[in-house]
Design a protein around this motif. Structure first.
Motif, PDB file in Angstrom:
ATOM      1  N   UNK A  33       0.790  -1.228   0.000  1.00 17.68           N
ATOM      2  CA  UNK A  33       0.000   0.000   0.000  1.00 17.68           C
ATOM      3  C   UNK A  33       0.816   1.269   0.000  1.00 17.68           C
ATOM      4  N   UNK A  34       2.129   1.169  -0.268  1.00 14.44           N
ATOM      5  CA  UNK A  34       2.972   2.379  -0.283  1.00 14.44           C
ATOM      6  C   UNK A  34       2.520   3.343  -1.376  1.00 14.44           C
ATOM      7  N   UNK A  35       2.221   2.806  -2.560  1.00 15.25           N
ATOM      8  CA  UNK A  35       1.778   3.672  -3.658  1.00 15.25           C
ATOM      9  C   UNK A  35       0.444   4.330  -3.341  1.00 15.25           C
ATOM     10  N   UNK A  36      -0.444   3.605  -2.660  1.00 14.95           N
ATOM     11  CA  UNK A  36      -1.730   4.193  -2.291  1.00 14.95           C
ATOM     12  C   UNK A  36      -1.555   5.319  -1.284  1.00 14.95           C
ATOM     13  N   UNK A  37      -0.613   5.166  -0.374  1.00 13.59           N
ATOM     14  CA  UNK A  37      -0.328   6.243   0.575  1.00 13.59           C
ATOM     15  C   UNK A  37       0.218   7.459  -0.160  1.00 13.59           C
ATOM     16  N   UNK A  38       1.109   7.226  -1.113  1.00  8.59           N
ATOM     17  CA  UNK A  38       1.665   8.328  -1.905  1.00  8.59           C
ATOM     18  C   UNK A  38       0.569   9.038  -2.693  1.00  8.59           C
ATOM     19  N   UNK A  39      -0.317   8.267  -3.324  1.00  6.74           N
ATOM     20  CA  UNK A  39      -1.383   8.873  -4.112  1.00  6.74           C
ATOM     21  C   UNK A  39      -2.357   9.643  -3.227  1.00  6.74           C
ATOM     22  N   UNK A  40      -2.601   9.141  -2.028  1.00 10.15           N
ATOM     23  CA  UNK A  40      -3.474   9.867  -1.105  1.00 10.15           C
ATOM     24  C   UNK A  40      -2.859  11.200  -0.704  1.00 10.15           C
TER      25      UNK A  40
END
Length: 394
Positions: A33-40
């Motif tokens: 979920x690192x990319x999802x955190x970045x996108x958020x």
């Protein structure tokens, strides 16, 4: 400094509240979920520029951005003792983003507009566009009704004036953040202040270093205190550092990674700027077009991080990509230097980069894992989670 970040109902993130420091290192296995955190984080920054609705559309729309699992993952579900099952939720689906800083906190709640079935003939074609349902600014570490300064429900915005509330005369369109319509430093200074701060958040992702990359080409030079996110103006940004920035740190950082080498901006005529990289043993300097991918990428990070205009928040997504392992410790030292002037997020897979950042003052390691599709912080339990309350309603 932002000390708490909160995300709810976004992709693999059902509910995430994390405490932040001056330097924040986010790691975890692929798919955690690192990319999802970045996108958020990027979505949160786009609220201040009017781009959050368009950004969600490019992701496939708000409906596809919602958490797809059950509203509650019980301990029994996580252990496998009971089946993973959803329940009929009485709550409306909302994507929520928020943060709290040393002075103000902010949150935004996004949802879909009411859907009539069948839609009337004159219905808007934009029924899939998300709407801002609730938006709040408050004083203190987390939302409390008594600490609220600006409160927006639907299109109605009110702001605190002493002990009473004043309603903004013009309603705000539900497809826009209040930041794009209310920025009067006299009547609502909190909005004006936070908008400027959020707009200054800076994001750097993967720099292009292929043969046709903009960073390799001569470019017309103008004063550039902030390098473009793709590095197209790297030579002009480098010259700006040489004239008004920390030249000593620039020289030390290049020497740290490439002993005996130096980097300068070069005038090429007709107002064009280029890179000039001098290496021991060569009879002439190398231009940007001649640099290896790893060397050019490292130079781009140097120029981005030594900006003469440091932002409040800088987010670096996998900065170790395409770098030779020998360059990673020097990159870590450069990031630590940057964290003395800005709050820095580093999203990384690199154990070597994490080791290089370990000794930094006020470093926070946020290790993510995924349990039944949900992104969680490894080791974070209820009592470890910072206090956070989402505004009711919306």
């Amino acid at each position: 400094m932002i000390h708490t970040l909160a995300i709810s109902n976004y992709r693999s993130i059902l509910e995430l509240v994390v405490e932040l420091g001056a330097l924040n290192v986010v790691s975890g296995p692929n798919g955690a979920g690192k990319s999802n955190l970045y996108r958020a984080l990027r979505l949160l920054a786009q609220t201040a520029t009017g781009g959050v609705v368009g950004a969600l559309a490019r992701e496939g729309g708000l409906a596809s951005s919602f958490w797809a699992g059950p509203g509650v993952l019980s301990d029994g579900m996580k252990s496998g003792a009971v089946a993973v099952e959803g329940t009929v939720s009485q709550r409306r689906k909302r994507l929520r983003l928020g943060f709290a800083s040393d002075d103000f906190g902010y949150s935004i709640s996004l949802g879909l507009p009411p859907q009539a079935s069948p839609p009337p003939p004159d219905a808007s074609w934009f029924l899939k566009d998300p709407e801002v349902k609730r938006e709040c600014i408050w004083a203190g570490p987390y939302y409390r009704r008594a600490a609220a300064l600006v409160d927006r429900e639907g299109s109605i915005v009110k702001h605190r004036q002493g002990r009473s509330w004043s309603v903004v005369p013009e309603p705000v369109p539900t497809y826009d953040s209040l930041f794009t319509h209310i920025a009067d430093p006299a009547s609502a200074p909190e909005v004006f202040h936070l908008r400027d701060r959020i707009q200054a958040f800076r994001f750097y992702d993967h720099f292009r270093t292929d043969r046709d990359a903009p960073a390799r080409q001569p470019q017309l030079g103008t004063r550039t205190p902030v390098m473009h996110h793709d590095g197209r103006d790297v030579a002009a940004a480098l010259r700006t550092i040489e004239e008004v920035g920390d030249v000593g740190a620039l020289r030390e950082t290049i020497a740290d990674a490439f002993p005996g080498c130096s980097l300068h901006a070069e005038q090429l005529g007709d107002g064009l700027f280029g890179l000039s990289f001098t290496q021991h043993g060569l009879l002439r300097p190398l231009s940007g077009a001649e640099l290896s991918d790893g060397t050019l990428r490292y130079i781009l990070w140097v120029v981005a991080l030594l900006t003469p205009r440091p932002p409040e928040v800088m987010v670096l997504n996998e900065p170790e990509t395409s770098l030779h392992p020998d360059l990673v410790p020097a990159l870590g030292r450069l990031i630590r230097h940057t964290a003395e002037r800005s709050q820095v997020w580093v999203i990384t897979h690199s154990a070597a980069l994490m080791r290089a950042l370990d000794d930094a003052e006020d470093v926070r390691h946020i290790v993510l894992q995924k349990t039944l599709g949900q992104t969680e912080v490894v080791g974070q339990r209820l009592l470890d989670t910072p206090a956070w309350h989402w505004p009711d309603g919306g």
